[in-house]
Design a protein around this motif. Structure first.
Motif, PDB file in Angstrom:
ATOM      1  N   SER A  51      42.134  35.776  43.994  1.00 18.90           N
ATOM      2  CA  SER A  51      40.753  36.165  43.702  1.00 18.90           C
ATOM      3  C   SER A  51      40.485  37.522  44.337  1.00 18.90           C
ATOM      4  O   SER A  51      40.877  37.768  45.482  1.00 18.90           O
ATOM      5  CB  SER A  51      39.775  35.130  44.264  1.00 18.90           C
ATOM      6  OG  SER A  51      39.955  33.880  43.632  1.00 18.90           O
ATOM      7  N   GLN A 107      37.391  40.388  45.093  1.00 15.65           N
ATOM      8  CA  GLN A 107      35.953  40.621  45.136  1.00 15.65           C
ATOM      9  C   GLN A 107      35.662  42.047  45.572  1.00 15.65           C
ATOM     10  O   GLN A 107      36.293  42.568  46.501  1.00 15.65           O
ATOM     11  CB  GLN A 107      35.281  39.642  46.105  1.00 15.65           C
ATOM     12  CG  GLN A 107      35.291  38.198  45.633  1.00 15.65           C
ATOM     13  CD  GLN A 107      34.587  37.285  46.618  1.00 15.65           C
ATOM     14  OE1 GLN A 107      35.060  37.076  47.731  1.00 15.65           O
ATOM     15  NE2 GLN A 107      33.449  36.748  46.213  1.00 15.65           N
ATOM     16  N   THR A 122      39.712  37.236  38.686  1.00 15.07           N
ATOM     17  CA  THR A 122      40.843  36.314  38.836  1.00 15.07           C
ATOM     18  C   THR A 122      42.114  37.012  38.382  1.00 15.07           C
ATOM     19  O   THR A 122      42.194  37.493  37.246  1.00 15.07           O
ATOM     20  CB  THR A 122      40.626  35.034  38.019  1.00 15.07           C
ATOM     21  OG1 THR A 122      39.431  34.384  38.475  1.00 15.07           O
ATOM     22  CG2 THR A 122      41.795  34.080  38.194  1.00 15.07           C
ATOM     23  N   GLU A 174      30.617  39.224  40.202  1.00 14.00           N
ATOM     24  CA  GLU A 174      31.589  38.214  39.784  1.00 14.00           C
ATOM     25  C   GLU A 174      32.940  38.438  40.462  1.00 14.00           C
ATOM     26  O   GLU A 174      33.295  39.547  40.838  1.00 14.00           O
ATOM     27  CB  GLU A 174      31.772  38.256  38.261  1.00 14.00           C
ATOM     28  CG  GLU A 174      30.503  37.963  37.474  1.00 14.00           C
ATOM     29  CD  GLU A 174      30.002  36.557  37.679  1.00 14.00           C
ATOM     30  OE1 GLU A 174      30.842  35.640  37.806  1.00 14.00           O
ATOM     31  OE2 GLU A 174      28.769  36.359  37.719  1.00 14.00           O
ATOM     32  N   THR A 175      33.695  37.337  40.604  1.00  9.89           N
ATOM     33  CA  THR A 175      35.039  37.398  41.182  1.00  9.89           C
ATOM     34  C   THR A 175      36.060  37.681  40.084  1.00  9.89           C
ATOM     35  O   THR A 175      35.976  37.128  38.991  1.00  9.89           O
ATOM     36  CB  THR A 175      35.388  36.073  41.873  1.00  9.89           C
ATOM     37  OG1 THR A 175      34.477  35.858  42.954  1.00  9.89           O
ATOM     38  CG2 THR A 175      36.809  36.089  42.427  1.00  9.89           C
TER      39      THR A 175
END
Length: 237
Positions: free
Chosen positions: A157, A159, A201, A198-199
């Motif tokens: 993940s 960020q 991926t 939002e993260t």
């Protein structure tokens, strides 16, 4: 009677000013004795440039003719951001000094923003301000596991963190996976596009039968060429 004459004078003045303006090649040419700003104008924008971080506040002052009734409402509309924490188009009543202050909260898309101030539903003035791109202060990379079995992929993940507000849309992000010597190793990729808040991926796939440490790195490139880098290390066994 006096108030009625005053109102009639105002309507005549507005009509005269309005018909003294003509459109030519998308530019307004004003009669030398009258100014379009005599009806309505955006008299100040503070600050003139704000970050597109969904958080910056800009005070927009809309001024109308000093002879106009103080009960008149003016409307401010924006192509981006939110006015008075409500919507993209809000109306306010001018004060005794014939102006109203609107608070525009920036959006998350950098670039030019069109503002339109309107009075009496007919007379308007447009201006443009700019939302500057808001970059992250920190990039965080979190692998799903720090110890990985040989020939196994691992999710991660990513960020983008900003101290105030959120980073804008349109970030330029590069992912890389490196060995101990800084050489590219395997494939570290993500799909889709970045959305503020939002993260991201991502997924790392190592070379066949590789064993050792790998640095998973995410880099955000600023327009001036500088970089914000986040990274973390996994161990393939």
């Amino acid at each position: 009677m006096k108030r009625t004459l005053h109102f009639v004078f105002l309507l005549g003045f507005i009509a005269l000013t309005y018909y003294s303006c003509k459109k030519q090649d998308d530019d307004f040419i004003i009669n030398k004795d009258l100014k379009a700003d005599s009806i309505i104008r955006i008299s100040s924008i503070q600050p003139a440039t704000a970050f597109a971080d969904s958080n910056s506040k800009i005070i927009i002052r809309v001024q109308i003719n000093s002879y106009t009734d103080s009960a008149v409402n003016v409307t401010l509309t924006t192509s981006s951001g939110i006015i008075n924490s409500k919507s993209r188009s809000e109306s306010m009543r001018v004060n005794v000094n014939r102006y109203a202050d609107f608070i525009l909260t920036s959006g998350h898309t950098p670039g030019p923003v069109t503002l339109r101030a309107t009075v009496l539903g007919t007379f308007y003035r447009d201006t443009i301000l700019t939302f500057a791109k808001a970059y992250p202060d920190t990039v965080l990379v979190y692998p799903e596991a720090y110890t990985v079995t040989m020939n196994s992929s691992v999710a991660a993940s990513i960020q983008l963190i900003r101290k105030i507000g959120r980073p804008s849309f349109g970030q330029t992000i590069f992912l890389s996976s490196l060995d101990a010597n800084g050489n590219n190793l395997g494939r570290f990729t993500y799909g889709g596009t970045y959305s503020p808040g939002e993260t991201i991926t991502a997924s790392f796939s190592p070379p066949v039968d590789y064993v050792g440490k790998v640095v998973l790195q995410a880099t955000v490139l600023r327009e001036d060429g500088t970089r914000i880098i986040g990274k973390n290390t996994i161990d393939i066994q």
